[in-house]
Design a protein around this motif. Structure first.
Motif, PDB file in Angstrom:
ATOM      1  N   ALA A 216     -42.676 -38.477   8.039  1.00  0.00           N
ATOM      2  CA  ALA A 216     -43.235 -38.767   9.358  1.00  0.00           C
ATOM      3  C   ALA A 216     -42.394 -38.205  10.503  1.00  0.00           C
ATOM      4  CB  ALA A 216     -43.373 -40.277   9.532  1.00  0.00           C
ATOM      5  N   ILE A 217     -41.150 -37.841  10.224  1.00  0.00           N
ATOM      6  CA  ILE A 217     -40.266 -37.337  11.278  1.00  0.00           C
ATOM      7  C   ILE A 217     -40.284 -35.812  11.237  1.00  0.00           C
ATOM      8  CG2 ILE A 217     -37.936 -37.385  12.233  1.00  0.00           C
ATOM      9  CD1 ILE A 217     -37.513 -40.026  10.674  1.00  0.00           C
ATOM     10  N   SER A 218     -40.749 -35.208  12.319  1.00  0.00           N
ATOM     11  CA  SER A 218     -40.946 -33.752  12.310  1.00  0.00           C
ATOM     12  C   SER A 218     -39.671 -32.960  12.591  1.00  0.00           C
ATOM     13  CB  SER A 218     -42.022 -33.368  13.315  1.00  0.00           C
ATOM     14  OG  SER A 218     -41.625 -33.761  14.612  1.00  0.00           O
ATOM     15  N   SER A 219     -38.735 -33.509  13.336  1.00  0.00           N
ATOM     16  CA  SER A 219     -37.510 -32.785  13.665  1.00  0.00           C
ATOM     17  C   SER A 219     -36.443 -33.094  12.609  1.00  0.00           C
ATOM     18  CB  SER A 219     -37.019 -33.220  15.047  1.00  0.00           C
ATOM     19  OG  SER A 219     -35.836 -32.567  15.351  1.00  0.00           O
ATOM     20  N   PRO A 220     -36.146 -32.126  11.747  1.00  0.00           N
ATOM     21  CA  PRO A 220     -35.216 -32.394  10.641  1.00  0.00           C
ATOM     22  C   PRO A 220     -33.767 -32.504  11.119  1.00  0.00           C
ATOM     23  CG  PRO A 220     -35.816 -30.096  10.626  1.00  0.00           C
ATOM     24  CD  PRO A 220     -36.639 -30.749  11.701  1.00  0.00           C
ATOM     25  N   PRO A 221     -32.929 -33.168  10.331  1.00  0.00           N
ATOM     26  CA  PRO A 221     -31.509 -33.274  10.677  1.00  0.00           C
ATOM     27  C   PRO A 221     -30.752 -32.022  10.237  1.00  0.00           C
ATOM     28  CG  PRO A 221     -31.894 -34.364   8.609  1.00  0.00           C
ATOM     29  CD  PRO A 221     -33.239 -33.879   9.096  1.00  0.00           C
ATOM     30  N   ASN A 222     -29.471 -31.979  10.552  1.00  0.00           N
ATOM     31  CA  ASN A 222     -28.600 -30.910  10.050  1.00  0.00           C
ATOM     32  C   ASN A 222     -28.172 -31.202   8.617  1.00  0.00           C
ATOM     33  OD1 ASN A 222     -27.924 -31.401  13.117  1.00  0.00           O
ATOM     34  ND2 ASN A 222     -27.707 -29.222  12.707  1.00  0.00           N
ATOM     35  N   LEU A 223     -28.194 -32.487   8.247  1.00  0.00           N
ATOM     36  CA  LEU A 223     -27.726 -32.923   6.945  1.00  0.00           C
ATOM     37  C   LEU A 223     -28.377 -34.252   6.589  1.00  0.00           C
ATOM     38  CD1 LEU A 223     -25.645 -32.751   4.546  1.00  0.00           C
ATOM     39  CD2 LEU A 223     -24.065 -33.988   6.033  1.00  0.00           C
ATOM     40  N   ALA A 224     -28.714 -34.412   5.312  1.00  0.00           N
ATOM     41  CA  ALA A 224     -29.200 -35.701   4.811  1.00  0.00           C
ATOM     42  C   ALA A 224     -28.156 -36.263   3.857  1.00  0.00           C
ATOM     43  CB  ALA A 224     -30.529 -35.529   4.088  1.00  0.00           C
TER      44      ALA A 224
ATOM     45  N   PRO B 262     -37.017 -28.604   3.046  1.00  0.00           N
ATOM     46  CA  PRO B 262     -36.302 -27.963   1.934  1.00  0.00           C
ATOM     47  C   PRO B 262     -34.998 -27.265   2.306  1.00  0.00           C
ATOM     48  CG  PRO B 262     -38.298 -26.751   2.465  1.00  0.00           C
ATOM     49  CD  PRO B 262     -38.327 -27.998   3.279  1.00  0.00           C
ATOM     50  N   THR B 263     -34.807 -26.919   3.563  1.00  0.00           N
ATOM     51  CA  THR B 263     -33.582 -26.203   3.938  1.00  0.00           C
ATOM     52  C   THR B 263     -32.438 -27.122   4.365  1.00  0.00           C
ATOM     53  OG1 THR B 263     -34.319 -25.937   6.225  1.00  0.00           O
ATOM     54  CG2 THR B 263     -34.883 -24.172   4.660  1.00  0.00           C
ATOM     55  N   VAL B 264     -32.701 -28.418   4.473  1.00  0.00           N
ATOM     56  CA  VAL B 264     -31.665 -29.364   4.898  1.00  0.00           C
ATOM     57  C   VAL B 264     -30.737 -29.663   3.715  1.00  0.00           C
ATOM     58  CG1 VAL B 264     -31.233 -31.715   5.728  1.00  0.00           C
ATOM     59  CG2 VAL B 264     -33.133 -30.386   6.669  1.00  0.00           C
ATOM     60  N   PRO B 265     -29.429 -29.472   3.877  1.00  0.00           N
ATOM     61  CA  PRO B 265     -28.498 -29.807   2.794  1.00  0.00           C
ATOM     62  C   PRO B 265     -28.513 -31.306   2.496  1.00  0.00           C
ATOM     63  CG  PRO B 265     -27.395 -28.537   4.524  1.00  0.00           C
ATOM     64  CD  PRO B 265     -28.746 -28.900   5.034  1.00  0.00           C
ATOM     65  N   VAL B 266     -28.309 -31.641   1.223  1.00  0.00           N
ATOM     66  CA  VAL B 266     -28.314 -33.037   0.794  1.00  0.00           C
ATOM     67  C   VAL B 266     -26.962 -33.372   0.173  1.00  0.00           C
ATOM     68  CG1 VAL B 266     -29.359 -34.734  -0.764  1.00  0.00           C
ATOM     69  CG2 VAL B 266     -30.808 -33.058   0.398  1.00  0.00           C
TER      70      VAL B 266
ATOM     71  N   GLU C 257     -30.187 -34.192  -9.698  1.00  0.00           N
ATOM     72  CA  GLU C 257     -30.296 -32.744  -9.528  1.00  0.00           C
ATOM     73  C   GLU C 257     -30.699 -32.413  -8.096  1.00  0.00           C
ATOM     74  OE1 GLU C 257     -32.780 -30.917 -12.433  1.00  0.00           O
ATOM     75  OE2 GLU C 257     -31.864 -32.028 -14.076  1.00  0.00           O
ATOM     76  N   ASP C 258     -30.549 -31.150  -7.749  1.00  0.00           N
ATOM     77  CA  ASP C 258     -30.987 -30.601  -6.465  1.00  0.00           C
ATOM     78  C   ASP C 258     -30.227 -31.186  -5.270  1.00  0.00           C
ATOM     79  OD1 ASP C 258     -32.384 -28.713  -5.103  1.00  0.00           O
ATOM     80  OD2 ASP C 258     -34.189 -29.912  -4.857  1.00  0.00           O
ATOM     81  N   ILE C 259     -28.921 -31.422  -5.464  1.00  0.00           N
ATOM     82  CA  ILE C 259     -28.080 -31.854  -4.355  1.00  0.00           C
ATOM     83  C   ILE C 259     -27.137 -30.710  -4.003  1.00  0.00           C
ATOM     84  CG2 ILE C 259     -28.202 -34.302  -4.922  1.00  0.00           C
ATOM     85  CD1 ILE C 259     -25.367 -33.998  -6.167  1.00  0.00           C
ATOM     86  N   ASP C 260     -26.605 -30.755  -2.803  1.00  0.00           N
ATOM     87  CA  ASP C 260     -25.672 -29.724  -2.373  1.00  0.00           C
ATOM     88  C   ASP C 260     -24.220 -30.142  -2.569  1.00  0.00           C
ATOM     89  OD1 ASP C 260     -27.453 -27.582  -1.170  1.00  0.00           O
ATOM     90  OD2 ASP C 260     -28.204 -29.403  -0.225  1.00  0.00           O
ATOM     91  N   ASP C 261     -23.955 -31.431  -2.544  1.00  0.00           N
ATOM     92  CA  ASP C 261     -22.600 -31.935  -2.748  1.00  0.00           C
ATOM     93  C   ASP C 261     -22.673 -33.443  -2.954  1.00  0.00           C
ATOM     94  OD1 ASP C 261     -19.842 -31.918  -2.971  1.00  0.00           O
ATOM     95  OD2 ASP C 261     -19.482 -31.075  -0.978  1.00  0.00           O
TER      96      ASP C 261
ATOM     97  N   LEU D 169     -21.145 -29.050   5.119  1.00  0.00           N
ATOM     98  CA  LEU D 169     -22.576 -28.941   4.833  1.00  0.00           C
ATOM     99  C   LEU D 169     -23.437 -28.803   6.083  1.00  0.00           C
ATOM    100  CD1 LEU D 169     -22.944 -31.490   1.915  1.00  0.00           C
ATOM    101  CD2 LEU D 169     -23.150 -29.009   1.784  1.00  0.00           C
ATOM    102  N   SER D 170     -22.984 -29.368   7.186  1.00  0.00           N
ATOM    103  CA  SER D 170     -23.789 -29.278   8.404  1.00  0.00           C
ATOM    104  C   SER D 170     -23.583 -27.947   9.123  1.00  0.00           C
ATOM    105  CB  SER D 170     -23.463 -30.437   9.352  1.00  0.00           C
ATOM    106  OG  SER D 170     -22.139 -30.331   9.822  1.00  0.00           O
ATOM    107  N   GLY D 171     -22.706 -27.095   8.573  1.00  0.00           N
ATOM    108  CA  GLY D 171     -22.492 -25.781   9.157  1.00  0.00           C
ATOM    109  C   GLY D 171     -21.358 -25.739  10.145  1.00  0.00           C
ATOM    110  N   GLU D 172     -20.837 -26.886  10.533  1.00  0.00           N
ATOM    111  CA  GLU D 172     -19.767 -26.932  11.518  1.00  0.00           C
ATOM    112  C   GLU D 172     -18.460 -26.390  10.952  1.00  0.00           C
ATOM    113  OE1 GLU D 172     -20.320 -27.773  14.632  1.00  0.00           O
ATOM    114  OE2 GLU D 172     -22.390 -28.176  14.127  1.00  0.00           O
ATOM    115  N   GLY D 173     -18.206 -26.606   9.681  1.00  0.00           N
ATOM    116  CA  GLY D 173     -16.943 -26.194   9.080  1.00  0.00           C
ATOM    117  C   GLY D 173     -16.747 -24.695   9.092  1.00  0.00           C
ATOM    118  N   ARG D 174     -17.814 -23.945   9.064  1.00  0.00           N
ATOM    119  CA  ARG D 174     -17.704 -22.494   9.056  1.00  0.00           C
ATOM    120  C   ARG D 174     -17.466 -21.941  10.457  1.00  0.00           C
ATOM    121  NH1 ARG D 174     -21.730 -23.706   5.389  1.00  0.00           N
ATOM    122  NH2 ARG D 174     -23.340 -23.538   6.947  1.00  0.00           N
TER     123      ARG D 174
END
Length: 135
Positions: free
Chosen positions: A39-47, A69-73, A87-91, A109-114
């Motif tokens: 129901a929430i259309s604006s995805p987070p940076n990380l779940a 599908p592109t949100v890291p978990v 299965e299907d987790i990023d970390d 995972l949220s992209g800030e570390g890079r």
């Protein structure tokens, strides 16, 4: 981490959310129930998924992957479970958290570390975590 970094904590009870807010005070942390993901259309940076109850965690991961599908978990799991990680987790992070571990993984995972150069103390924490878990 940036103040506009958004994290969804997917859990049935709001027990994990306060811990994440304490560890990562400079991000927007929102508890989300699995049935609200679509129901929430604006995805987070990380779940971040509470994996204390594996069937529920697996359903939450599937719901995230189907809707965003592109949100890291990242899952948070108790160390004492004998069940394999979903299965299907990023970390993953094991409970109890080691100092700085959750913050490091959220940042990565949220992209800030890079994009951010760590301070000397953060750098040392990251080295200790990597050494401990052989990352």
């Amino acid at each position: 981490m940036c103040a506009d970094t958004r994290i969804w904590v997917i859990e049935d009870r709001e027990t994990l959310t306060p811990h994440i807010r304490d560890e990562c005070p400079d991000v927007i942390v929102t508890p989300v129930r699995r049935d609200r993901i679509a129901a929430i259309s604006s995805p987070p940076n990380l779940a971040v998924v509470d994996a204390t109850e594996r069937p529920s965690a697996c359903s939450s991961i599937r719901a995230m992957r189907n809707c965003h599908p592109t949100v890291p978990v990242l899952i948070v799991s108790p160390a004492s479970t004998r069940e394999p990680l979903p299965e299907d987790i990023d970390d993953f992070v094991m409970l109890p958290f080691q100092p700085g571990e959750l913050r490091f993984r959220v940042s990565r995972l949220s992209g800030e570390g890079r994009e951010k150069i760590a301070t000397a103390s953060e750098d040392e924490s990251i080295r200790q975590i990597r050494a401990r878990y052989r990352l």
